[in-house]
Design a protein around this motif. Structure first.
Motif, PDB file in Angstrom:
ATOM      1  N   SER A   1       0.983  -4.600   0.971  1.00  0.00           N
ATOM      2  CA  SER A   1       0.991  -6.067   1.049  1.00  0.00           C
ATOM      3  C   SER A   1       2.379  -6.667   1.217  1.00  0.00           C
TER       4      SER A   1
ATOM      5  N   LEU B   1      -2.434 -10.733  11.878  1.00  0.00           N
ATOM      6  CA  LEU B   1      -1.882  -9.887  10.826  1.00  0.00           C
ATOM      7  C   LEU B   1      -2.454 -10.193   9.448  1.00  0.00           C
TER       8      LEU B   1
ATOM      9  N   PRO C   1      -2.550  -1.404   6.361  1.00  0.00           N
ATOM     10  CA  PRO C   1      -3.038  -2.671   5.808  1.00  0.00           C
ATOM     11  C   PRO C   1      -3.111  -2.685   4.291  1.00  0.00           C
TER      12      PRO C   1
ATOM     13  N   THR D   1       2.642  -6.507  14.738  1.00  0.00           N
ATOM     14  CA  THR D   1       2.731  -5.594  13.597  1.00  0.00           C
ATOM     15  C   THR D   1       4.091  -4.935  13.490  1.00  0.00           C
TER      16      THR D   1
ATOM     17  N   TYR E   1       1.413  -5.381   9.038  1.00  0.00           N
ATOM     18  CA  TYR E   1       0.002  -5.737   9.036  1.00  0.00           C
ATOM     19  C   TYR E   1      -0.554  -5.599   7.614  1.00  0.00           C
ATOM     20  N   GLY E   2      -1.125  -6.666   7.104  1.00  0.00           N
ATOM     21  CA  GLY E   2      -1.593  -6.662   5.722  1.00  0.00           C
ATOM     22  C   GLY E   2      -0.614  -7.300   4.764  1.00  0.00           C
TER      23      GLY E   2
ATOM     24  N   THR F   1      -5.009  -9.943   6.899  1.00  0.00           N
ATOM     25  CA  THR F   1      -6.202  -9.168   6.558  1.00  0.00           C
ATOM     26  C   THR F   1      -7.073  -9.967   5.588  1.00  0.00           C
TER      27      THR F   1
END
Length: 349
Positions: free
Chosen positions: A81, A155, A78, A118, A85-86, A157
């Motif tokens: 970026s 997804l 995470p 993810t 995911y993240g 965050t």
């Protein structure tokens, strides 16, 4: 006539001897050996990705399994970026992922604008292995993933959502160059700690990975969340076979990172592989592809980043990019996983 017969006899004998010696040399392994296994990947987060991929290669596993395993590491982190995911969302606040994978047989699979999963790379592999298609996109890709047992995930965050809401205040879209921050202690893959600094929302740092296994076979993978705050539905080069990734087991493989529109315009990764087929070393092939982008529009190219990474059948590798700052990771053993800086086109004034 006698001399001519002798010449032909000698020539025939010599040719037969050369052919036999060549065959014997090949059979005995006396020919130049490949630098294998080897795995290479884009950017600093390639170090932990390579480490995971190497575990597969060290066990004499298939390059295809290695690249999938490797890129799943940043997909699940995470703190990154730009991948999985993240990953930062599009301008509607939706995280959409693009990925593709290609094996030594020319089989390939791809997903684009995939939400709620993810590991886009694993969905792409299943597209390759379980459907007659190469690419599935959008809601269809998510439906396929669910049918294959993937669970729906959120997804977005809190950090990515905060960055998106901050961006909404001005809604400016100005991609910056080399947003990915180097935050390693030397080349130690265990100290990866990406920083989220102000301005990091404008990123474009795909992970592309190429591997050559102990059997001498090549495979590649590429996965990304795409440009932050892109228009909903925008797809870059990462899931496009021949643009973001291309593998030919007779020659080598190539992958790309950066502003995907520029890579698509020249079918960049395919171009790099075809140049290697013509005899270009990997770095020179990547350089030629970068120069094609510059030739198309030098002014536009000077304001953005694109990098290519290549690995040939011999295990030789190289990279080249538009701007200073593109790093790539190379792993050739359990204790040799290093980060290198790519050469670049636009020199600092």
């Amino acid at each position: 006539m006698h001399n001519r017969r002798n010449f032909l006899k000698l020539a025939t004998t010599a040719a037969a001897a050369f052919s036999w010696k060549s065959a014997a040399r090949a059979a005995s392994g006396a020919a130049p050996t490949a630098n294998k296994p080897v795995v290479i990947s884009t950017w600093d987060f390639g170090l932990p990705a390579n480490k995971a991929a190497w575990e597969v290669l060290a066990a004499k596993g298939r390059a295809l399994d290695a690249v999938e395993t490797g890129v799943k590491v940043p997909e699940a982190d995470p703190r990154i970026s730009t991948v999985g995911y993240g990953g930062f969302p599009d301008r509607d606040g939706r995280v959409t992922l693009d990925a593709c994978i290609m094996d030594e047989l020319g089989n390939c699979g791809s997903v684009a604008a995939l939400e709620h999963v993810t590991h886009a790379i694993s969905v792409a592999r299943l597209v390759m292995e379980k459907t007659p298609h190469v690419m599935i996109v959008g809601d269809g890709a998510f439906q396929f993933a669910q049918a294959q047992g993937f669970k729906k995930e959120n997804l977005l965050t809190p950090e990515a959502e905060k960055a998106w809401k901050e961006w909404l205040k001005k809604s400016e879209y100005k991609p910056e160059i080399n947003i990915e921050n180097r935050s390693y202690n030397g080349n130690d893959a265990t100290t990866f700690n990406p920083l989220r600094l102000p301005g990091n929302q404008y990123n474009h740092d795909t992970i592309g990975m190429l591997a050559l296994d102990a059997q001498g076979n090549l495979s590649g993978a590429c996965t990304t969340s795409g440009m932050a705050f892109k228009m909903h539905g925008r797809v870059g080069d990462s899931p496009i076979i021949g643009a973001g990734l291309y593998v030919d087991n007779e020659v080598g493989g190539a992958t790309s990172t950066g502003v995907g529109e520029e890579v698509i315009r020249i079918c960049g990764s395919h171009l790099v592989v075809e140049l290697m087929r013509q005899g270009y070393p990997p770095e020179k092939a990547c350089q030629e592809a970068v120069e094609r982008i510059v030739k198309k529009n030098k002014q536009r190219a000077s304001q953005l980043q694109v990098g290519f990474l290549a690995l040939n059948k011999k295990g030789e590798y190289g990279a080249y990019c538009l701007q200073k700052g593109f790093s790539y990771a190379v792993c050739t053993s359990a204790d040799k996983n290093v980060l290198l800086d790519s050469k670049f086109y636009f020199k600092e004034s």
